[in-house]
Design an enzyme around this catalytic site. Sequence first.
Site, PDB file in Angstrom:
ATOM      1  N   TYR A  64       0.732  -1.195  -0.009  1.00 20.27           N
ATOM      2  CA  TYR A  64       0.145  -0.021   0.048  1.00 20.27           C
ATOM      3  C   TYR A  64       0.900   1.059   0.094  1.00 20.27           C
ATOM      4  O   TYR A  64       2.060   1.148   0.765  1.00 20.27           O
ATOM      5  CB  TYR A  64      -0.741  -0.154   1.211  1.00 20.27           C
ATOM      6  CG  TYR A  64      -2.328  -0.226   0.978  1.00 20.27           C
ATOM      7  CD1 TYR A  64      -2.933   0.410   0.078  1.00 20.27           C
ATOM      8  CD2 TYR A  64      -3.089  -1.282   1.345  1.00 20.27           C
ATOM      9  CE1 TYR A  64      -4.393   0.150  -0.369  1.00 20.27           C
ATOM     10  CE2 TYR A  64      -4.264  -1.620   1.269  1.00 20.27           C
ATOM     11  CZ  TYR A  64      -4.889  -0.607   0.359  1.00 20.27           C
ATOM     12  OH  TYR A  64      -6.110  -1.197  -0.112  1.00 20.27           O
ATOM     13  N   GLU A  66      -0.417   5.081  -0.344  1.00 21.07           N
ATOM     14  CA  GLU A  66      -0.993   6.150  -0.457  1.00 21.07           C
ATOM     15  C   GLU A  66      -0.211   7.317   0.005  1.00 21.07           C
ATOM     16  O   GLU A  66       0.800   7.198   0.616  1.00 21.07           O
ATOM     17  CB  GLU A  66      -2.256   6.357   0.517  1.00 21.07           C
ATOM     18  CG  GLU A  66      -3.625   5.736  -0.166  1.00 21.07           C
ATOM     19  CD  GLU A  66      -4.116   4.525   0.446  1.00 21.07           C
ATOM     20  OE1 GLU A  66      -3.213   3.759   0.800  1.00 21.07           O
ATOM     21  OE2 GLU A  66      -5.191   4.313   0.368  1.00 21.07           O
ATOM     22  N   ASP A 241      -6.946  15.309 -23.125  1.00 20.40           N
ATOM     23  CA  ASP A 241      -6.849  13.881 -22.784  1.00 20.40           C
ATOM     24  C   ASP A 241      -6.033  13.340 -24.009  1.00 20.40           C
ATOM     25  O   ASP A 241      -6.940  13.193 -25.181  1.00 20.40           O
ATOM     26  CB  ASP A 241      -8.286  13.474 -22.778  1.00 20.40           C
ATOM     27  CG  ASP A 241      -8.410  11.932 -22.601  1.00 20.40           C
ATOM     28  OD1 ASP A 241      -7.329  11.149 -22.833  1.00 20.40           O
ATOM     29  OD2 ASP A 241      -9.118  11.633 -22.102  1.00 20.40           O
ATOM     30  N   THR A 270      -3.931   7.763 -21.051  1.00 21.66           N
ATOM     31  CA  THR A 270      -3.484   6.172 -20.440  1.00 21.66           C
ATOM     32  C   THR A 270      -2.126   5.859 -21.031  1.00 21.66           C
ATOM     33  O   THR A 270      -1.525   6.544 -21.889  1.00 21.66           O
ATOM     34  CB  THR A 270      -4.444   4.962 -21.170  1.00 21.66           C
ATOM     35  OG1 THR A 270      -4.496   5.383 -22.622  1.00 21.66           O
ATOM     36  CG2 THR A 270      -5.810   5.279 -20.645  1.00 21.66           C
ATOM     37  N   LYS A 273      -2.249   2.491 -24.804  1.00 26.17           N
ATOM     38  CA  LYS A 273      -2.779   2.450 -26.142  1.00 26.17           C
ATOM     39  C   LYS A 273      -1.457   2.684 -27.048  1.00 26.17           C
ATOM     40  O   LYS A 273      -0.587   1.786 -26.975  1.00 26.17           O
ATOM     41  CB  LYS A 273      -3.735   3.312 -26.244  1.00 26.17           C
ATOM     42  CG  LYS A 273      -5.045   3.369 -25.367  1.00 26.17           C
ATOM     43  CD  LYS A 273      -6.180   4.506 -25.574  1.00 26.17           C
ATOM     44  CE  LYS A 273      -7.515   3.936 -24.950  1.00 26.17           C
ATOM     45  NZ  LYS A 273      -7.491   4.666 -23.649  1.00 26.17           N
ATOM     46  N   ARG A 279      -1.578  -1.331 -18.765  1.00 24.47           N
ATOM     47  CA  ARG A 279      -2.742  -0.660 -18.576  1.00 24.47           C
ATOM     48  C   ARG A 279      -2.690   0.353 -17.414  1.00 24.47           C
ATOM     49  O   ARG A 279      -2.460  -0.012 -16.214  1.00 24.47           O
ATOM     50  CB  ARG A 279      -3.935  -1.554 -18.215  1.00 24.47           C
ATOM     51  CG  ARG A 279      -4.296  -2.581 -19.398  1.00 24.47           C
ATOM     52  CD  ARG A 279      -5.218  -3.316 -19.149  1.00 24.47           C
ATOM     53  NE  ARG A 279      -6.514  -2.493 -19.527  1.00 24.47           N
ATOM     54  CZ  ARG A 279      -6.985  -2.318 -20.774  1.00 24.47           C
ATOM     55  NH1 ARG A 279      -6.523  -2.974 -21.845  1.00 24.47           N
ATOM     56  NH2 ARG A 279      -7.782  -1.570 -21.080  1.00 24.47           N
TER      57      ARG A 279
HETATM   58  N1  DSN Z   1     -12.077   2.456 -23.903  1.00 20.80           N
HETATM   59  C1  DSN Z   1     -11.067   3.137 -24.694  1.00 20.80           C
HETATM   60  C2  DSN Z   1     -11.042   3.267 -26.020  1.00 20.80           C
HETATM   61  O1  DSN Z   1     -11.273   1.899 -26.807  1.00 20.80           O
HETATM   62  O2  DSN Z   1     -10.797   4.170 -26.948  1.00 20.80           O
HETATM   63  C3  DSN Z   1     -10.986   4.639 -24.270  1.00 20.80           C
HETATM   64  O3  DSN Z   1     -11.580   4.804 -22.852  1.00 20.80           O
END
Ligand code: DSN
Length: 478
Positions: A64, A66, A241, A270, A273, A279
């Site tokens: 943990y 925090e 974003d 994120t 991607k 993730r």
């Molecule tokens: N779920 C993601 C996507 O596929 O674009 C975005 O949050």
Amino acid sequence: MSRNAESTAFRSALEVIRGVEPRVADAIGAELADQRESLKLIASENYASPATLLAMGNWLSDKYAEGTVGRRFYAGCQNVDTVEALAAEHARELFGAAHAYAQPHSGIDANLVAFWAILADRVEAPALRRAQARHVNDLTEADWFTLRRELGDQRMLGMSLDAGGHLTHGFRPNISGKMFDQRSYGTDPATGLVDYDRVAEAAREFRPLVLVAGYSAYPRKVNFRIMREIADSVGATFMVDMAHFAGLVAGRVFTGDFDPVPHAHIVTTTTHKSLRGPRGGLVLCGPELADQVDRGCPMVLGGPLPHVMAAKAVALAEARRPDFADYARRIVDNAQALAEGLLRRGASLVTGGTDNHLVLIDVTGYGLTGRQAEQALLDSGIVTNRNAVPQDPNGAWYTSGIRIGTPALTTRGLGTAEMDTTAELMHTVLSQTSAAANPDGTASKAKYALDPALADKVGRQAGELLAGFPLYPGVQLG
Ligand code: DSN
């Protein structure tokens, strides 16, 4: 890492897991087999490196932590401090940001942390000053009531979901649409492109506290310099974003007006991607918002995931290598080749093409809904996801679009010639699939007819295409 070491590591891990719950080991092995066999075109997915994957399976998971580096609510966090500091340092260097916060568990969490930070900076802090209080606990009941009302009264202007924006950019049923009084900007119906004059007009009328840019299904670049000017003109905080295109920013494909970091007050992403990490999420900002962002956990988030922060550090270190720029450029080359291949065969694409990593096909030209097209492609070994198109008559569940993207196949090594073959395979399936009716004769938005022999043939062709580009060649499980 030598290929032999990769095989040994993953085989040993599965052997240990198999000793406890063999069905989990089987599912993990099956997932690798599925990913190896399918033409993965989901725009938001990728293949993380063996080093990134392995960094997640270890004892850091048990801590943990925090708080922030060097200032935790738990003892014994020295190793978590090391990995979190490394993740943040790599993120700052990679993106040229003053501050990076590596704790968010996902993109949605990163966005919630950003909203929290903006509200705390723009609404709570001025309220505290007005009340001459140092902390919300010092507010009187009357002050607190006023603050709660002000917090609930703030406005957000973001891209609409059907124009390619994200649920968390103020979509009404989402928590962001409940936290903020929300209005959205769409795209020009004729071109499908963001119309900056209309965004400016909406901002002038609506006077948002937050202007959000970024997308999950918009196949073009956004000019963040212009968006910042719009935000400044109405005194809004400008948030980007960049979850979908962070890899293109990291790889210096999106520079100047198209790099959000120098233009936005706060940037979220994120890490899994186009950035090709584990993730998770990340927030970047300047010094003004850094303290509020760092309070993300425990004010917004549950305890950080130290094993995932370790994997973020590994993946961000990989993205700082020179070959990542080449990877990022090839993602866009491949997306453009895929778009051209589809257009040449008669497909209709939202905005007529792409200048990022994704392509949005309007499948109504094939007489299909997105749901029918998605399933027919899946039957043929091609993994995509259905997605709404602007002003979609079929709504967000059935949709009229198929969103495809090239980060994963580019990681695998496929190039522009293979993208043309992919376009041919997709077009073959889509043009040979027809909408089917319900048993009572009424039209169905889900049922479809596709000759199974054709689906098998395309599946075999997809397999042959992929055979030249082995996935995780260093990992042999059996
Ligand atoms: N779920 C993601 C996507 O596929 O674009 C975005 O949050």
